[in-house]
Design an enzyme around this catalytic site. Structure first.
Site, PDB file in Angstrom:
ATOM      1  N   ALA A   6       0.837  -1.209   0.000  1.00 24.70           N
ATOM      2  CA  ALA A   6       0.000   0.000   0.000  1.00 24.70           C
ATOM      3  C   ALA A   6       0.869   1.255   0.000  1.00 24.70           C
ATOM      4  CB  ALA A   6      -0.939  -0.020   1.203  1.00 24.70           C
ATOM      5  N   SER A  39       9.605   0.743   8.433  1.00 23.26           N
ATOM      6  CA  SER A  39      10.504   0.096   9.374  1.00 23.26           C
ATOM      7  C   SER A  39      10.843  -1.303   8.885  1.00 23.26           C
ATOM      8  CB  SER A  39       9.819   0.031  10.743  1.00 23.26           C
ATOM      9  OG  SER A  39      10.469  -0.899  11.550  1.00 23.26           O
ATOM     10  N   VAL A  91       1.935 -11.157   2.217  1.00 16.89           N
ATOM     11  CA  VAL A  91       1.043 -11.945   1.371  1.00 16.89           C
ATOM     12  C   VAL A  91       0.344 -10.975   0.415  1.00 16.89           C
ATOM     13  CG1 VAL A  91       0.449 -14.049   2.652  1.00 16.89           C
ATOM     14  CG2 VAL A  91      -0.594 -11.889   3.300  1.00 16.89           C
ATOM     15  N   ALA A 108      -2.369 -12.269  -5.787  1.00 16.33           N
ATOM     16  CA  ALA A 108      -3.252 -12.383  -6.950  1.00 16.33           C
ATOM     17  C   ALA A 108      -4.050 -11.099  -7.111  1.00 16.33           C
ATOM     18  CB  ALA A 108      -4.196 -13.567  -6.771  1.00 16.33           C
ATOM     19  N   LYS A 167      -2.779 -14.091 -15.162  1.00 13.76           N
ATOM     20  CA  LYS A 167      -3.964 -14.663 -14.509  1.00 13.76           C
ATOM     21  C   LYS A 167      -5.189 -14.347 -15.352  1.00 13.76           C
ATOM     22  CE  LYS A 167      -6.854 -14.060 -10.438  1.00 13.76           C
ATOM     23  NZ  LYS A 167      -7.034 -13.437  -9.118  1.00 13.76           N
ATOM     24  N   LEU A 209      -4.374  -2.308   4.320  1.00 17.27           N
ATOM     25  CA  LEU A 209      -4.985  -3.092   5.398  1.00 17.27           C
ATOM     26  C   LEU A 209      -5.418  -2.225   6.574  1.00 17.27           C
ATOM     27  CD1 LEU A 209      -2.539  -6.136   5.295  1.00 17.27           C
ATOM     28  CD2 LEU A 209      -4.889  -6.055   4.440  1.00 17.27           C
TER      29      LEU A 209
HETATM   30  C1  LIG Z   1      -4.064 -13.854   4.235  1.00 17.11           C
HETATM   31  C2  LIG Z   1      -4.025 -12.719   3.251  1.00 17.11           C
HETATM   32  C3  LIG Z   1      -3.996 -12.990   1.870  1.00 17.11           C
HETATM   33  C4  LIG Z   1      -3.997 -11.938   0.954  1.00 17.11           C
HETATM   34  N1  LIG Z   1      -4.023 -12.210  -0.383  1.00 17.11           N
HETATM   35  C5  LIG Z   1      -4.166 -11.190  -1.256  1.00 17.11           C
HETATM   36  C6  LIG Z   1      -4.262 -11.424  -2.646  1.00 17.11           C
HETATM   37  O1  LIG Z   1      -4.155 -12.553  -3.131  1.00 17.11           O
HETATM   38  N2  LIG Z   1      -4.459 -10.371  -3.460  1.00 17.11           N
HETATM   39  C7  LIG Z   1      -4.553  -9.094  -2.987  1.00 17.11           C
HETATM   40  O2  LIG Z   1      -4.786  -8.167  -3.770  1.00 17.11           O
HETATM   41  N3  LIG Z   1      -4.374  -8.836  -1.685  1.00 17.11           N
HETATM   42  C8  LIG Z   1      -4.205  -9.841  -0.808  1.00 17.11           C
HETATM   43  N4  LIG Z   1      -4.063  -9.576   0.513  1.00 17.11           N
HETATM   44  C9  LIG Z   1      -4.001  -8.187   0.963  1.00 17.11           C
HETATM   45  C10 LIG Z   1      -2.607  -7.622   0.745  1.00 17.11           C
HETATM   46  O3  LIG Z   1      -1.666  -8.408   1.413  1.00 17.11           O
HETATM   47  C11 LIG Z   1      -2.543  -6.215   1.305  1.00 17.11           C
HETATM   48  O4  LIG Z   1      -3.662  -5.496   0.886  1.00 17.11           O
HETATM   49  C12 LIG Z   1      -1.334  -5.500   0.789  1.00 17.11           C
HETATM   50  O5  LIG Z   1      -0.189  -6.269   0.946  1.00 17.11           O
HETATM   51  C13 LIG Z   1      -1.168  -4.188   1.481  1.00 17.11           C
HETATM   52  O6  LIG Z   1      -0.697  -4.360   2.773  1.00 17.11           O
HETATM   53  P1  LIG Z   1      -0.299  -3.046   3.548  1.00 17.11           P
HETATM   54  O7  LIG Z   1       0.771  -2.350   2.796  1.00 17.11           O
HETATM   55  O8  LIG Z   1      -1.546  -2.306   3.868  1.00 17.11           O
HETATM   56  O9  LIG Z   1       0.274  -3.589   4.948  1.00 17.11           O
HETATM   57  P2  LIG Z   1       1.681  -4.241   5.304  1.00 17.11           P
HETATM   58  O10 LIG Z   1       2.204  -5.057   4.207  1.00 17.11           O
HETATM   59  O11 LIG Z   1       1.486  -4.902   6.629  1.00 17.11           O
HETATM   60  O12 LIG Z   1       2.658  -3.008   5.485  1.00 17.11           O
HETATM   61  C14 LIG Z   1       2.668  -2.233   6.659  1.00 17.11           C
HETATM   62  C15 LIG Z   1       3.881  -1.327   6.635  1.00 17.11           C
HETATM   63  O13 LIG Z   1       3.811  -0.469   7.766  1.00 17.11           O
HETATM   64  C16 LIG Z   1       5.087  -0.429   8.368  1.00 17.11           C
HETATM   65  N5  LIG Z   1       4.933  -0.100   9.783  1.00 17.11           N
HETATM   66  C17 LIG Z   1       4.100  -0.662  10.680  1.00 17.11           C
HETATM   67  N6  LIG Z   1       4.284  -0.100  11.885  1.00 17.11           N
HETATM   68  C18 LIG Z   1       5.221   0.858  11.723  1.00 17.11           C
HETATM   69  C19 LIG Z   1       5.831   1.782  12.608  1.00 17.11           C
HETATM   70  N7  LIG Z   1       5.537   1.850  13.907  1.00 17.11           N
HETATM   71  N8  LIG Z   1       6.756   2.619  12.104  1.00 17.11           N
HETATM   72  C20 LIG Z   1       7.106   2.572  10.799  1.00 17.11           C
HETATM   73  N9  LIG Z   1       6.568   1.720   9.924  1.00 17.11           N
HETATM   74  C21 LIG Z   1       5.630   0.863  10.388  1.00 17.11           C
HETATM   75  C22 LIG Z   1       5.653  -1.816   8.132  1.00 17.11           C
HETATM   76  O14 LIG Z   1       7.041  -1.825   8.292  1.00 17.11           O
HETATM   77  C23 LIG Z   1       5.202  -2.050   6.705  1.00 17.11           C
HETATM   78  O15 LIG Z   1       6.116  -1.442   5.835  1.00 17.11           O
HETATM   79  C24 LIG Z   1      -4.012 -10.605   1.433  1.00 17.11           C
HETATM   80  C25 LIG Z   1      -3.973 -10.350   2.802  1.00 17.11           C
HETATM   81  C26 LIG Z   1      -3.982 -11.388   3.711  1.00 17.11           C
HETATM   82  C27 LIG Z   1      -3.958 -11.072   5.178  1.00 17.11           C
END
Ligand SMILES: Cc1cc2nc3c(=O)[nH]c(=O)nc-3n(C[C@H](O)[C@H](O)[C@H](O)COP(=O)(O)OP(=O)(O)OC[C@H]3O[C@@H](n4cnc5c(N)ncnc54)[C@H](O)[C@@H]3O)c2cc1C
Length: 503
Positions: free
Chosen positions: A17, A40, A48, A51, A79, A333
Site C-alpha cells: 500500500a 521500518s 502476502v 493475486a 492470470k 490493510l
Molecule cells: C491472508 C491474506 C492474503 C492476501 N491475499 C491477497 C491477494 O491474493 N491479493 C490481494 O490483492 N491482496 C491480498 N491480501 C491483501 C494484501 O496483502 C494487502 O492489501 C497488501 O499487501 C497491502 O498491505 P499493507 O501495505 O496495507 O500492509 P503491510 O504489508 O502490513 O505493510 C505495513 C507497513 O507499515 C510499516 N509499519 C508498521 N508499523 C510501523 C511503525 N511503527 N513505524 C514505521 N513503519 C511501520 C511496516 O514496516 C510495513 O512497511 C491478502 C492479505 C492477507 C492477510
C-alpha cells in the site's frame, strides 16, 4: 501548511500500500509537492497478497511500467481468472474468467441468448464462449493472440510476489523524488485545537511533520486506529472467516494462468502459481476449525514441497467507517480487510489512490472532500463484500460451517439480485461497482442458480440463427485460445525472472 499550496504528504508504512501510494502520488502530483515515506525494516510488511484483478494493468500503465519488465521483476505470471473448486458441491468446479463471454447482440447481453438455447436443451458449456476460460483451461496465454477482425474478449491480471512489487515501486517513487526514511514511529502528535495530526515521532528522537498523513501501517492501523480512534465496522457476521495460514511451496509443473480457490471444511484454500514458487494459504473460521486442523488441512492439500512453516495471520473482516478521518487517509490493510477470495485488496488500494488524487485538497484537508471519499469507499467496499457473500451463500456443501453460511441472513441488495437472476436471468451492474454482470453471472451459474427465464428480446432470432450465432462465438473463443503459445512458453520468452533474485 508547509511550503506550497499542495499539502506536504507523509506516508507511514512501506508495504504494497505505502509504495503504491508513493509511486502514484509522486507520478501525478506536480513537482513542488513534498512526499515522505517512513517504513521500518524491523517491523516488515504482511508478506502476502499475490493475486490481482485486471484493473492493476491500468495502474502499472499509468506509472509507465512495462508489462514484461514488471513480471520479470516480480516473478509474476498471468492470470485469466479464478477457478472455484468444491463450492457448489464437493467436486464441482467453475471459473470466474476475466473478460467477455460470447458477444452481446444490440442491447442484450450474450447470456440471454445462451439461456434461451439452454431452455431448448441445446446449449453447451457457457465457458466455451470465453476466450479467457478456454485459454486458462488449456494453460495458454498471449496478450495479443493475433486474430484480426474480432475483439478477442480477453482480459487478464497478474499473480506476483507482492514484496518484489513494493521494491519495484520504491525505485519509481524514489526516482520521482519521494524521500524514504527508515525508522519506527513511536507516537503521533496532534494539534490540540483541531485534533489533526501534526507530526510523527520516530525512534532515535526524529520527528516528521506534514499536512496530510496516509496511514499504510497494515493491520496495525497506527494513525487511523490508535491515534484517531476512527470506528471500525465489523462485518464478520457476513464473512466470519477470521484466520489464515500461508505457506509457499516449490513449483510443480508449469504455472497455471489462473488462481485456484478450493472450498475446505470451514473455509477455503488458495493456490497462486508464480514463476519461482507457488503461494498457498487457508482462510478459515476459528469458530469451526482449530489452528492444528487448519495446518494439517493446508499441508495435506499442497502440491509441492513446503518452503517454510505455515505462517498464521489473524484478521477481522470489515472497514473503517471513515477511511479519511481528519487529515489522515487510511489505505491498504489499515483501511479494512476483505478476505482475498476475489483478489480485491490490491485493487482497493488502487481505487483509494484514484479517489485521493481526485479529491486531493488544495491546502488543509476539508470535511467535504473527506465525506465524498468516504461515501465512494463505502459503496465500493459494500459491493465487493456482497460479491464475496454470494459465494458463501450459494454453497452446496454439507459441513456445519457451510450449512451455517447458507442459512445466514444476507443483505437485501444481494437477495434482490439473486431473486431477479433466478426468475429472469437479468443482472445489472450498479453504479461504479467493481464486478461486472459477467462476473456475477459466472458465480451464480457456477454455484447452481438456474434462471427460470430470459429476456424475451432474446426470442427474436430463429432457432437456426441462434445456433449459428452460438457456434460462431464458441468457435471464436476456441480459435483465440488455440492461437496462443502455452503460458509457460510465453513467460519463458518474454518475462523470465532471474530466479536468484526472487525470494
Ligand atoms: C491472508 C491474506 C492474503 C492476501 N491475499 C491477497 C491477494 O491474493 N491479493 C490481494 O490483492 N491482496 C491480498 N491480501 C491483501 C494484501 O496483502 C494487502 O492489501 C497488501 O499487501 C497491502 O498491505 P499493507 O501495505 O496495507 O500492509 P503491510 O504489508 O502490513 O505493510 C505495513 C507497513 O507499515 C510499516 N509499519 C508498521 N508499523 C510501523 C511503525 N511503527 N513505524 C514505521 N513503519 C511501520 C511496516 O514496516 C510495513 O512497511 C491478502 C492479505 C492477507 C492477510
Amino acid at each position: 501548511m508547509t511550503g506550497s499550496s499542495l499539502p506536504s504528504i507523509v506516508i507511514l508504512g512501506g508495504g504494497s500500500a505505502g509504495w503504491m501510494v508513493a509511486a502514484a502520488l509522486s507520478r501525478f502530483l506536480p513537482a513542488q509537492r513534498r512526499i515522505t515515506l517512513i517504513e521500518s525494516d524491523e517491523i516488515g510488511a504482511v508478506g502476502v497478497g499475490e493475486a490481482t484483478i485486471p484493473q492493476i494493468r491500468l495502474f502499472n500503465q499509468h506509472l509507465g511500467i512495462d508489462e514484461n519488465a514488471f513480471l520479470k521483476a516480480t516473478a509474476g505470471t498471468f492470470k485469466l481468472g479464478i477457478e472455484f473448486v468444491g463450492w457448489g458441491a464437493p467436486h464441482d468446479r467453475y471459473i470466474h474468467a476475466f473478460g467477455q463471454i460470447g458477444r452481446s447482440l444490440g442491447l442484450l447481453p450474450f447470456h440471454h441468448y445462451w439461456l434461451r438455447a439452454r431452455a431448448r436443451g441445446v446449449a453447451d458449456d457457457l465457458w466455451d464462449h470465453s476466450a479467457s476460460a478456454v485459454a486458462a483451461r488449456s494453460g495458454r496465454f498471449a496478450p495479443d493472440p493475433g486474430r484480426p477482425g474480432l475483439p478477442s474478449g480477453l482480459a487478464w491480471a497478474y499473480q506476483f510476489d507482492a514484496s518484489l512489487y513494493a521494491r519495484l515501486l520504491r525505485q519509481h517513487a524514489e526516482a520521482n523524488g519521494v524521500t524514504r526514511i527508515e525508522g519506527r514511529m513511536t507516537h503521533a502528535t496532534r494539534d490540540p485545537d483541531s485534533g489533526d495530526i501534526q507530526s510523527l515521532a520516530l525512534d532515535g528522537g526524529r520527528s516528521v511533520a506534514g499536512d496530510l498523513f496516509i496511514d499504510c501501517t497494515g493491520f496495525r492501523a497506527l494513525l487511523i486506529g490508535d491515534t484517531l480512534a476512527a470506528p471500525f465496522d465489523d462485518w464478520s457476521r457476513h464473512l466470519p472467516c477470521d484466520r489464515a495460514l500461508a505457506v509457499p511451496t516449490a513449483s510443480v509443473g508449469a504455472p497455471d494462468p489462473f488462481t485456484r480457490a478450493t472450498a475446505r471444511a470451514a473455509g477455503w484454500q488458495w493456490r497462486i502459481p508464480l514463476q519461482h514458487r507457488t503461494g498457498n494459504g487457508l482462510v478459515y473460521s476459528s469458530a469451526f476449525m482449530d489452528d492444528d486442523e487448519a495446518a494439517s488441512t493446508l499441508l495435506a492439500n499442497v502440491e509441492g514441497r513446503p518452503l517454510a512453516d505455515p505462517r498464521p495471520i489473524r484478521f477481522t473482516t470489515g472497514k473503517r467507517r471513515a477511511q479519511w478521518t481528519r487529515n489522515c487517509v487510511a489505505i491498504g490493510l489499515s483501511a479494512g480487510f476483505l478476505e482475498p477470495l476475489e483478489s480485491t485488496s490490491i485493487h482497493l488500494i488502487q481505487s483509494a489512490i484514484s479517489r485521493l488524487l481526485a479529491l486531493m485538497p488544495a491546502g488543509r484537508a476539508q470535511d467535504d472532500e473527506a465525506a465524498e471519499f468516504n461515501r465512494q469507499a463505502d459503496a465500493e467496499w459494500q459491493s465487493v463484500r456482497d460479491f464475496l457473500i454470494l459465494h458463501y451463500h450459494l454453497n452446496g456443501r454439507d459441513e456445519p460451517f457451510w450449512r451455517d453460511r447458507r442459512a445466514a441472513a444476507i443483505p437485501d441488495s444481494l437477495s434482490r439480485r439473486i431473486a431477479l437472476f433466478r426468475s429472469s436471468g437479468r443482472l445489472f451492474r450498479e453504479g461504479d461497482e467493481l464486478f461486472t454482470e459477467v462476473g456475477w453471472l459466472q458465480v451464480m451459474l457456477g454455484q447452481g442458480v438456474v434462471p427460470q427465464g430470459f429476456n424475451p428480446l432474446a426470442g427474436e432470432p430463429s432457432d437456426q440463427a441462434l445456433s449459428e450465432f452460438l457456434k460462431l462465438t464458441r468457435h471464436h473463443a476456441g480459435a483465440v485460445a488455440r492461437a496462443m503459445p502455452t503460458h509457460a512458453d510465453y513467460l519463458h520468452r518474454h518475462c523470465a525472472t532471474d530466479q536468484r533474485k526472487a525470494s
